[in-house]
Design a protein around this motif. Structure first.
Motif, mmCIF file in Angstrom:
data_model
loop_
_atom_site.group_PDB
_atom_site.id
_atom_site.type_symbol
_atom_site.label_atom_id
_atom_site.label_comp_id
_atom_site.label_asym_id
_atom_site.label_seq_id
_atom_site.Cartn_x
_atom_site.Cartn_y
_atom_site.Cartn_z
ATOM 1 N N ASN A 179 25.920 18.150 24.445
ATOM 2 C CA ASN A 179 26.561 19.438 24.255
ATOM 3 C C ASN A 179 25.819 20.506 25.040
ATOM 4 O OD1 ASN A 179 27.936 21.653 23.349
ATOM 5 N ND2 ASN A 179 27.110 21.603 21.261
ATOM 6 N N SER A 180 26.536 21.194 25.947
ATOM 7 C CA SER A 180 25.896 22.181 26.818
ATOM 8 C C SER A 180 26.072 23.605 26.313
ATOM 9 C CB SER A 180 26.467 22.069 28.242
ATOM 10 O OG SER A 180 27.861 22.297 28.226
ATOM 11 N N THR A 181 26.586 23.757 25.078
ATOM 12 C CA THR A 181 26.787 25.087 24.530
ATOM 13 C C THR A 181 25.452 25.706 24.137
ATOM 14 O OG1 THR A 181 28.946 24.438 23.672
ATOM 15 C CG2 THR A 181 27.954 26.421 22.745
ATOM 16 N N VAL A 182 25.215 26.915 24.618
ATOM 17 C CA VAL A 182 23.978 27.614 24.289
ATOM 18 C C VAL A 182 24.173 28.403 23.003
ATOM 19 C CG1 VAL A 182 22.307 29.328 25.055
ATOM 20 C CG2 VAL A 182 23.374 27.800 26.722
ATOM 21 N N GLN A 183 23.251 28.239 22.063
ATOM 22 C CA GLN A 183 23.317 28.978 20.805
ATOM 23 C C GLN A 183 22.892 30.420 21.072
ATOM 24 O OE1 GLN A 183 24.447 27.395 18.126
ATOM 25 N NE2 GLN A 183 24.426 29.228 16.838
ATOM 26 N N VAL A 184 23.829 31.339 20.930
ATOM 27 C CA VAL A 184 23.560 32.742 21.233
ATOM 28 C C VAL A 184 22.770 33.384 20.097
ATOM 29 C CG1 VAL A 184 24.597 34.994 21.705
ATOM 30 C CG2 VAL A 184 25.652 32.914 22.616
ATOM 31 N N ILE A 185 21.738 34.127 20.449
ATOM 32 C CA ILE A 185 20.924 34.841 19.460
ATOM 33 C C ILE A 185 21.531 36.219 19.236
ATOM 34 C CG2 ILE A 185 18.648 35.795 18.933
ATOM 35 C CD1 ILE A 185 17.430 33.642 20.689
ATOM 36 N N THR A 186 21.883 36.515 18.004
ATOM 37 C CA THR A 186 22.443 37.828 17.683
ATOM 38 C C THR A 186 21.323 38.862 17.626
ATOM 39 O OG1 THR A 186 22.192 37.508 15.296
ATOM 40 C CG2 THR A 186 24.244 36.714 16.309
ATOM 41 N N TRP A 187 21.720 40.155 17.640
ATOM 42 C CA TRP A 187 20.716 41.210 17.533
ATOM 43 C C TRP A 187 20.020 41.156 16.176
ATOM 44 C CZ3 TRP A 187 18.974 43.480 21.656
ATOM 45 C CH2 TRP A 187 19.795 43.624 22.774
ATOM 46 N N GLN A 188 20.764 40.762 15.126
ATOM 47 C CA GLN A 188 20.141 40.620 13.812
ATOM 48 C C GLN A 188 19.116 39.485 13.821
ATOM 49 O OE1 GLN A 188 23.344 40.814 14.459
ATOM 50 N NE2 GLN A 188 24.297 42.407 13.180
ATOM 51 N N GLY A 189 19.471 38.392 14.486
ATOM 52 C CA GLY A 189 18.533 37.278 14.596
ATOM 53 C C GLY A 189 17.300 37.659 15.386
ATOM 54 N N ILE A 216 16.330 21.900 26.969
ATOM 55 C CA ILE A 216 16.812 21.052 25.876
ATOM 56 C C ILE A 216 17.690 21.859 24.927
ATOM 57 C CG2 ILE A 216 16.103 19.724 23.849
ATOM 58 C CD1 ILE A 216 13.649 18.827 25.433
ATOM 59 N N LEU A 217 17.264 23.095 24.604
ATOM 60 C CA LEU A 217 18.055 23.946 23.719
ATOM 61 C C LEU A 217 19.408 24.300 24.329
ATOM 62 C CD1 LEU A 217 15.336 26.394 22.327
ATOM 63 C CD2 LEU A 217 16.477 24.541 21.106
ATOM 64 N N SER A 218 19.467 24.346 25.669
ATOM 65 C CA SER A 218 20.732 24.681 26.330
ATOM 66 C C SER A 218 21.623 23.461 26.535
ATOM 67 C CB SER A 218 20.462 25.348 27.680
ATOM 68 O OG SER A 218 19.823 24.446 28.566
ATOM 69 N N GLY A 219 21.162 22.284 26.081
ATOM 70 C CA GLY A 219 22.005 21.103 26.133
ATOM 71 C C GLY A 219 21.706 20.128 27.246
ATOM 72 N N VAL A 220 20.672 20.380 28.044
ATOM 73 C CA VAL A 220 20.318 19.474 29.135
ATOM 74 C C VAL A 220 19.667 18.217 28.564
ATOM 75 C CG1 VAL A 220 18.843 19.207 31.179
ATOM 76 C CG2 VAL A 220 20.055 21.354 30.775
ATOM 77 N N SER A 221 19.908 17.078 29.206
ATOM 78 C CA SER A 221 19.302 15.824 28.771
ATOM 79 C C SER A 221 17.778 15.946 28.765
ATOM 80 C CB SER A 221 19.715 14.689 29.715
ATOM 81 O OG SER A 221 18.897 13.554 29.530
ATOM 82 N N PRO A 222 17.106 15.458 27.718
ATOM 83 C CA PRO A 222 15.642 15.516 27.679
ATOM 84 C C PRO A 222 14.979 14.838 28.875
ATOM 85 C CG PRO A 222 16.495 14.988 25.511
ATOM 86 C CD PRO A 222 17.669 14.950 26.452
ATOM 87 N N VAL A 223 15.612 13.792 29.419
ATOM 88 C CA VAL A 223 15.043 13.111 30.587
ATOM 89 C C VAL A 223 15.081 14.030 31.804
ATOM 90 C CG1 VAL A 223 15.266 11.158 32.160
ATOM 91 C CG2 VAL A 223 15.661 10.831 29.708
ATOM 92 N N VAL A 224 16.217 14.710 31.995
ATOM 93 C CA VAL A 224 16.329 15.660 33.106
ATOM 94 C C VAL A 224 15.340 16.806 32.914
ATOM 95 C CG1 VAL A 224 17.855 17.306 34.265
ATOM 96 C CG2 VAL A 224 18.740 15.081 33.532
ATOM 97 N N ALA A 225 15.241 17.302 31.685
ATOM 98 C CA ALA A 225 14.301 18.382 31.390
ATOM 99 C C ALA A 225 12.865 17.939 31.658
ATOM 100 C CB ALA A 225 14.454 18.828 29.934
ATOM 101 N N ALA A 226 12.558 16.677 31.338
ATOM 102 C CA ALA A 226 11.210 16.155 31.580
ATOM 103 C C ALA A 226 10.908 16.107 33.075
ATOM 104 C CB ALA A 226 11.067 14.766 30.966
#
Length: 242
Positions: A2-12, A195-205
């Motif tokens: 999943n390549s969906t990035v979890q958006v941080i709200t201003w409250q968060g 990794i948080l943005s959905g990239v494969s851990p192997v690619v991130a490594a």
């Protein structure tokens, strides 16, 4: 993945400052320089929000001249900051710091961006500016550590060769520790972000391996170059220790 990035709200984002407020409260209670902590926190907040909007503009311009101007600004500032711990700041110190960071940094940046990653176009700011930031910051810190330690040793009458050896070892301690700890104690920021943005851990490594290799290279080269350029002054200092 999943390549969906979890958006941080201003409250968060506001909630993320809870640990900061706890530390500031402790600093205030212990009279441990809470003013500096508050100033640093607000400055960090302002700088990061500002650079976020600036990067949006840079990414959308598509002009290599703008990207090169940003890289030049980063080199000028990092060189100035690198000599901050050194006494008797002079044009010579700044020149040598600038040459050390620029030559080693630009060489490493060109190798990684054009040959290893192969970014298109060659000035793609989404790659070039973050990579340059990591490279120049690493070189800046190492030049500071190497310079401070070398002059401290020379002021005790230590020979240039010995001061150079001690300074080089001391300057590379943070980088060597990072190489030893990565993947076991910590997941570096770039790898975690991917990794948080959905990239494969192997690619991130793979990307993180490139980053760690380039940082070890640029930190070592910049420190060695600065110590070489300061050889004459360090020898003078060793002959007349204070």
């Amino acid at each position: 993945m999943n390549s969906t990035v979890q958006v941080i709200t201003w409250q968060g984002l506001a909630l993320a400052f809870v640990p900061t407020l706890i530390v500031l409260a402790i600093m205030w209670r212990w009279t441990a320089g809470v003013g500096t902590g508050i100033y640093a926190t607000f400055r960090m907040l302002a700088q990061l929000l500002l650079i976020g909007y600036v990067l949006v503009y840079i990414f959308e311009t598509g002009r290599p001249s703008v990207v090169l101007a940003v890289l030049g600004f980063m080199l000028v500032v990092s060189s100035w900051i690198s000599i901050r711990p050194l006494q008797g700041k002079s044009r010579r110190l700044y020149r040598n710091a600038f040459l050390s960071i620029s030559l080693s940094g630009v060489l490493t940046l060109a190798l990684v961006s054009q040959s290893v990653i192969g970014i298109e176009p060659w000035f793609n700011p989404r790659y070039l500016i973050p990579l340059a930031g990591m490279i120049f910051a690493g070189a800046m810190t190492t030049v500071s550590l190497a310079g401070e330690r070398a002059y401290a040793e020379a002021s005790r009458g230590v020979s240039y060769t010995e001061a150079r050896r001690i300074a080089m070892q001391a300057a590379l301690i943070p980088m060597v520790n990072s190489l030893l700890a990565v993947g076991l104690v910590s997941l570096p920021g770039m790898m975690t972000g991917q990794i948080l943005s959905g990239v494969s851990p192997v690619v991130a490594a793979k990307y993180q391996i490139v980053v760690m290799s380039m940082l070890f290279g640029v930190t070592g080269m910049s420190a060695a170059m600065f110590l070489y350029l300061e050889k004459t002054e360090l020898r003078k200092k060793a002959k007349s220790p204070q």
